[in-house]
Design a protein around this motif. Structure first.
Motif, PDB file in Angstrom:
ATOM      1  N   LYS A  47      52.323  67.410 111.172  1.00 52.12           N
ATOM      2  CA  LYS A  47      53.494  67.268 112.132  1.00 52.12           C
ATOM      3  C   LYS A  47      54.469  68.525 112.079  1.00 52.12           C
ATOM      4  CE  LYS A  47      53.215  62.210 112.832  1.00 52.12           C
ATOM      5  NZ  LYS A  47      53.119  62.326 114.435  1.00 52.12           N
ATOM      6  N   GLY A  48      54.208  69.297 111.020  1.00 49.85           N
ATOM      7  CA  GLY A  48      54.822  70.411 111.034  1.00 49.85           C
ATOM      8  C   GLY A  48      56.126  70.195 110.348  1.00 49.85           C
ATOM      9  N   SER A  49      56.569  68.875 109.636  1.00 49.54           N
ATOM     10  CA  SER A  49      57.659  68.703 108.929  1.00 49.54           C
ATOM     11  C   SER A  49      57.698  69.119 107.255  1.00 49.54           C
ATOM     12  CB  SER A  49      57.936  67.070 108.904  1.00 49.54           C
ATOM     13  OG  SER A  49      56.998  66.361 108.598  1.00 49.54           O
ATOM     14  N   GLN A  50      56.620  69.627 106.961  1.00 51.27           N
ATOM     15  CA  GLN A  50      56.231  69.879 105.720  1.00 51.27           C
ATOM     16  C   GLN A  50      55.439  71.213 105.914  1.00 51.27           C
ATOM     17  OE1 GLN A  50      56.793  68.306 102.477  1.00 51.27           O
ATOM     18  NE2 GLN A  50      56.544  70.266 101.769  1.00 51.27           N
ATOM     19  N   SER A  51      56.303  72.303 105.184  1.00 52.97           N
ATOM     20  CA  SER A  51      55.467  73.854 105.018  1.00 52.97           C
ATOM     21  C   SER A  51      54.727  73.628 103.791  1.00 52.97           C
ATOM     22  CB  SER A  51      56.551  74.639 104.819  1.00 52.97           C
ATOM     23  OG  SER A  51      57.444  74.620 103.802  1.00 52.97           O
ATOM     24  N   VAL A  52      53.576  74.453 104.020  1.00 47.37           N
ATOM     25  CA  VAL A  52      52.499  74.534 103.097  1.00 47.37           C
ATOM     26  C   VAL A  52      52.091  76.005 103.095  1.00 47.37           C
ATOM     27  CG1 VAL A  52      50.778  73.729 104.682  1.00 47.37           C
ATOM     28  CG2 VAL A  52      50.480  73.784 101.931  1.00 47.37           C
ATOM     29  N   GLU A  53      51.743  76.602 101.937  1.00 50.82           N
ATOM     30  CA  GLU A  53      51.080  77.847 101.814  1.00 50.82           C
ATOM     31  C   GLU A  53      49.794  78.001 101.688  1.00 50.82           C
ATOM     32  OE1 GLU A  53      52.985  80.132  98.660  1.00 50.82           O
ATOM     33  OE2 GLU A  53      54.940  80.003  99.662  1.00 50.82           O
ATOM     34  N   GLN A  54      48.943  76.888 101.004  1.00 49.58           N
ATOM     35  CA  GLN A  54      47.680  76.770 100.889  1.00 49.58           C
ATOM     36  C   GLN A  54      47.105  76.649 102.266  1.00 49.58           C
ATOM     37  OE1 GLN A  54      47.509  73.616  97.656  1.00 49.58           O
ATOM     38  NE2 GLN A  54      46.230  75.234  96.509  1.00 49.58           N
ATOM     39  N   SER A  55      45.613  77.112 102.191  1.00 51.07           N
ATOM     40  CA  SER A  55      44.927  76.907 103.490  1.00 51.07           C
ATOM     41  C   SER A  55      44.424  75.380 103.455  1.00 51.07           C
ATOM     42  CB  SER A  55      44.025  77.839 103.917  1.00 51.07           C
ATOM     43  OG  SER A  55      42.741  77.632 102.717  1.00 51.07           O
ATOM     44  N   VAL A  56      43.962  74.772 104.541  1.00 46.11           N
ATOM     45  CA  VAL A  56      43.442  73.312 104.217  1.00 46.11           C
ATOM     46  C   VAL A  56      42.162  73.347 103.577  1.00 46.11           C
ATOM     47  CG1 VAL A  56      42.076  73.953 106.618  1.00 46.11           C
ATOM     48  CG2 VAL A  56      42.768  71.431 105.826  1.00 46.11           C
ATOM     49  N   TYR A  57      41.301  74.491 103.281  1.00 43.70           N
ATOM     50  CA  TYR A  57      40.162  74.482 102.614  1.00 43.70           C
ATOM     51  C   TYR A  57      40.722  74.559 101.020  1.00 43.70           C
ATOM     52  CZ  TYR A  57      38.446  75.959 107.175  1.00 43.70           C
ATOM     53  OH  TYR A  57      38.064  76.002 108.450  1.00 43.70           O
ATOM     54  N   ASP A  58      41.490  75.122 100.806  1.00 46.77           N
ATOM     55  CA  ASP A  58      42.198  75.186  99.513  1.00 46.77           C
ATOM     56  C   ASP A  58      42.690  73.938  99.167  1.00 46.77           C
ATOM     57  OD1 ASP A  58      41.531  77.727  99.135  1.00 46.77           O
ATOM     58  OD2 ASP A  58      43.425  78.662  99.543  1.00 46.77           O
ATOM     59  N   ARG A  59      43.248  73.289  99.793  1.00 45.51           N
ATOM     60  CA  ARG A  59      43.914  71.694  99.754  1.00 45.51           C
ATOM     61  C   ARG A  59      42.839  70.958  99.293  1.00 45.51           C
ATOM     62  NH1 ARG A  59      47.077  72.988 103.995  1.00 45.51           N
ATOM     63  NH2 ARG A  59      46.599  71.125 104.947  1.00 45.51           N
ATOM     64  N   LEU A  60      41.822  70.943 100.320  1.00 37.59           N
ATOM     65  CA  LEU A  60      40.823  70.106 100.176  1.00 37.59           C
ATOM     66  C   LEU A  60      39.861  70.326  98.785  1.00 37.59           C
ATOM     67  CD1 LEU A  60      38.942  69.701 103.666  1.00 37.59           C
ATOM     68  CD2 LEU A  60      39.741  67.908 102.346  1.00 37.59           C
ATOM     69  N   ALA A  61      39.791  71.669  98.312  1.00 40.56           N
ATOM     70  CA  ALA A  61      39.091  72.012  97.131  1.00 40.56           C
ATOM     71  C   ALA A  61      39.910  71.313  95.940  1.00 40.56           C
ATOM     72  CB  ALA A  61      38.808  73.403  96.967  1.00 40.56           C
ATOM     73  N   GLU A  62      41.185  71.395  96.181  1.00 38.63           N
ATOM     74  CA  GLU A  62      42.026  71.191  95.008  1.00 38.63           C
ATOM     75  C   GLU A  62      42.010  69.719  94.894  1.00 38.63           C
ATOM     76  OE1 GLU A  62      46.798  70.800  94.477  1.00 38.63           O
ATOM     77  OE2 GLU A  62      46.096  73.026  94.422  1.00 38.63           O
ATOM     78  N   TYR A  63      42.126  68.803  95.827  1.00 41.32           N
ATOM     79  CA  TYR A  63      41.664  67.348  95.784  1.00 41.32           C
ATOM     80  C   TYR A  63      40.509  66.832  95.367  1.00 41.32           C
ATOM     81  CZ  TYR A  63      45.793  67.465  99.352  1.00 41.32           C
ATOM     82  OH  TYR A  63      47.174  67.875  99.906  1.00 41.32           O
ATOM     83  N   SER A  64      39.718  67.644  95.528  1.00 40.74           N
ATOM     84  CA  SER A  64      38.357  67.284  94.912  1.00 40.74           C
ATOM     85  C   SER A  64      38.063  67.505  93.495  1.00 40.74           C
ATOM     86  CB  SER A  64      37.238  67.837  95.800  1.00 40.74           C
ATOM     87  OG  SER A  64      37.367  67.287  97.203  1.00 40.74           O
ATOM     88  N   THR A  65      38.622  68.773  93.017  1.00 38.16           N
ATOM     89  CA  THR A  65      38.473  68.966  91.638  1.00 38.16           C
ATOM     90  C   THR A  65      38.863  67.961  90.558  1.00 38.16           C
ATOM     91  OG1 THR A  65      39.172  71.508  92.394  1.00 38.16           O
ATOM     92  CG2 THR A  65      39.234  70.798  90.005  1.00 38.16           C
ATOM     93  N   GLY A  66      37.813  67.795  89.884  1.00 37.67           N
ATOM     94  CA  GLY A  66      37.989  66.754  88.647  1.00 37.67           C
ATOM     95  C   GLY A  66      38.015  65.209  89.168  1.00 37.67           C
ATOM     96  N   ASN A  67      37.935  65.049  90.322  1.00 39.42           N
ATOM     97  CA  ASN A  67      38.172  63.681  91.077  1.00 39.42           C
ATOM     98  C   ASN A  67      36.915  63.011  91.344  1.00 39.42           C
ATOM     99  OD1 ASN A  67      39.475  61.364  92.205  1.00 39.42           O
ATOM    100  ND2 ASN A  67      39.284  62.269  94.365  1.00 39.42           N
ATOM    101  N   ALA A  68      36.350  61.950  90.936  1.00 38.68           N
ATOM    102  CA  ALA A  68      35.159  61.416  91.276  1.00 38.68           C
ATOM    103  C   ALA A  68      35.458  59.915  91.698  1.00 38.68           C
ATOM    104  CB  ALA A  68      34.376  61.266  89.974  1.00 38.68           C
ATOM    105  N   GLU A  69      36.808  59.582  92.067  1.00 40.52           N
ATOM    106  CA  GLU A  69      37.062  58.323  92.496  1.00 40.52           C
ATOM    107  C   GLU A  69      37.147  58.112  93.967  1.00 40.52           C
ATOM    108  OE1 GLU A  69      40.185  58.655  89.621  1.00 40.52           O
ATOM    109  OE2 GLU A  69      39.676  56.881  88.757  1.00 40.52           O
TER     110      GLU A  69
END
Length: 290
Positions: A47-69
């Motif tokens: 919605k543009g109310s939160q600024s972010v520097e990471q790309s969507v691909y980087d964020r998805l990779a970060e969420y997936s790192t070490g997470n099996a749940e």
């Protein structure tokens, strides 16, 4: 260990209600909080109310790192913002595992016999399958009586209690006395609603009360409360009613609860699914599935 697959929404209040109920039962509140906070953050990014520097691909990779749940997914529906949403998650109930599977429309997935159990908003059930009758539909407990067995095998088991209400709202110049279904029955003129709620409003107000009523809809980029104030009378989902009051509206009768419900396709469910129904919905709160 037997696994139970359950369809759930990919985002929003219904998904949060399911996660909260399972977290309460299992004690895994930190995990549920992590998923909810991540999805709320991604909504703010979209919605543009939160600024972010990471790309969507980087964020998805970060969420997936070490997470099996749990896993997240990038929504790729044509014409919609490509938001990161819920994909899947597994909960350990001891003798069973519950596998939550994200679907854009869980109710429709159950109607197509893809799942035995699922969660969705009661609104969607009203919008799609309940019969329209002269008398109003007033409560979740009455929904199954309005479903044609030839139309679908899906029934409502019970609600999760995350209740907000479809509420009558009116400008003071229109509302004179009690603002309820009886008022609508005597009213002639426009009633402002969200376009997708036409069948829902017909069901919960009753077709007889809507004689002489013309539905109108908010224009593009116009707040629902502002549009209702212009029309004079309307129906909208309210939580506290503060925004409606800010627009000078009078709050009237709560017509129907907008609640997350547990749904069952009775031709697909079995004993293992009964185990999950007992966990999520104690027998004293469950509805008779016809």
């Amino acid at each position: 260990m037997a696994a139970i697959s359950v369809a759930v929404p990919r985002k929003g209040r219904p998904l949060e209600a399911v996660l909260d109920r399972l977290a309460t039962h299992t004690g895994a509140t930190d995990l549920a909080d992590e998923v909810v906070s991540t999805l709320r953050y991604e909504k703010a990014v979209t919605k543009g109310s939160q600024s972010v520097e990471q790309s969507v691909y980087d964020r998805l990779a970060e969420y997936s790192t070490g997470n099996a749940e749990y896993t997240l997914y990038r929504d790729s529906r044509a014409g919609f913002p490509r938001r990161i949403v819920f994909d899947s998650m597994t909960w350990d109930l001891g003798d069973h595992e519950v596998h939550l599977v994200g679907r854009e429309e869980p109710f429709r997935a159950l109607r197509k016999h893809e799942f035995a159990l699922g969660f969705d908003s009661a609104d969607l059930v009203l919008e799609e399958v309940v019969g329209l009758e002269p008398d109003p539909l007033r409560d979740i407990a009455d929904v199954n009586d309005r479903i044609d067995p030839l139309d679908t095998d899906v029934r409502v088991v019970s609600g999760l209690g995350d209740t907000v209400y479809h509420t009558l709202l009116a400008a003071p110049s229109v509302a004179d006395g009690s603002l309820d279904r009886e008022f609508v029955a005597d009213y002639t003129g426009p009633v402002c609603i969200s376009p997708r709620y036409e069948r829902l409003v017909e069901a919960v107000v009753g077709t007889d009360a809507l004689d002489g009523v013309t539905f109108t809809y908010p224009g593009e980029a116009v707040e629902e409360e502002a549009a209702i104030a212009d029309a004079g009378l309307g129906v909208y989902v309210t939580v506290s009613g503060s925004t409606a009051r800010d627009h000078g509206l009078v709050l009237g009768e709560r017509l129907f609860p907008s609640e997350t419900v547990l749904l069952e396709n009775r031709h697909e469910s079995g004993p293992v699914d009964d185990r999950l129904k007992r966990v999520l919905d104690p027998v004293e709160t469950a509805l008779p599935v016809q």
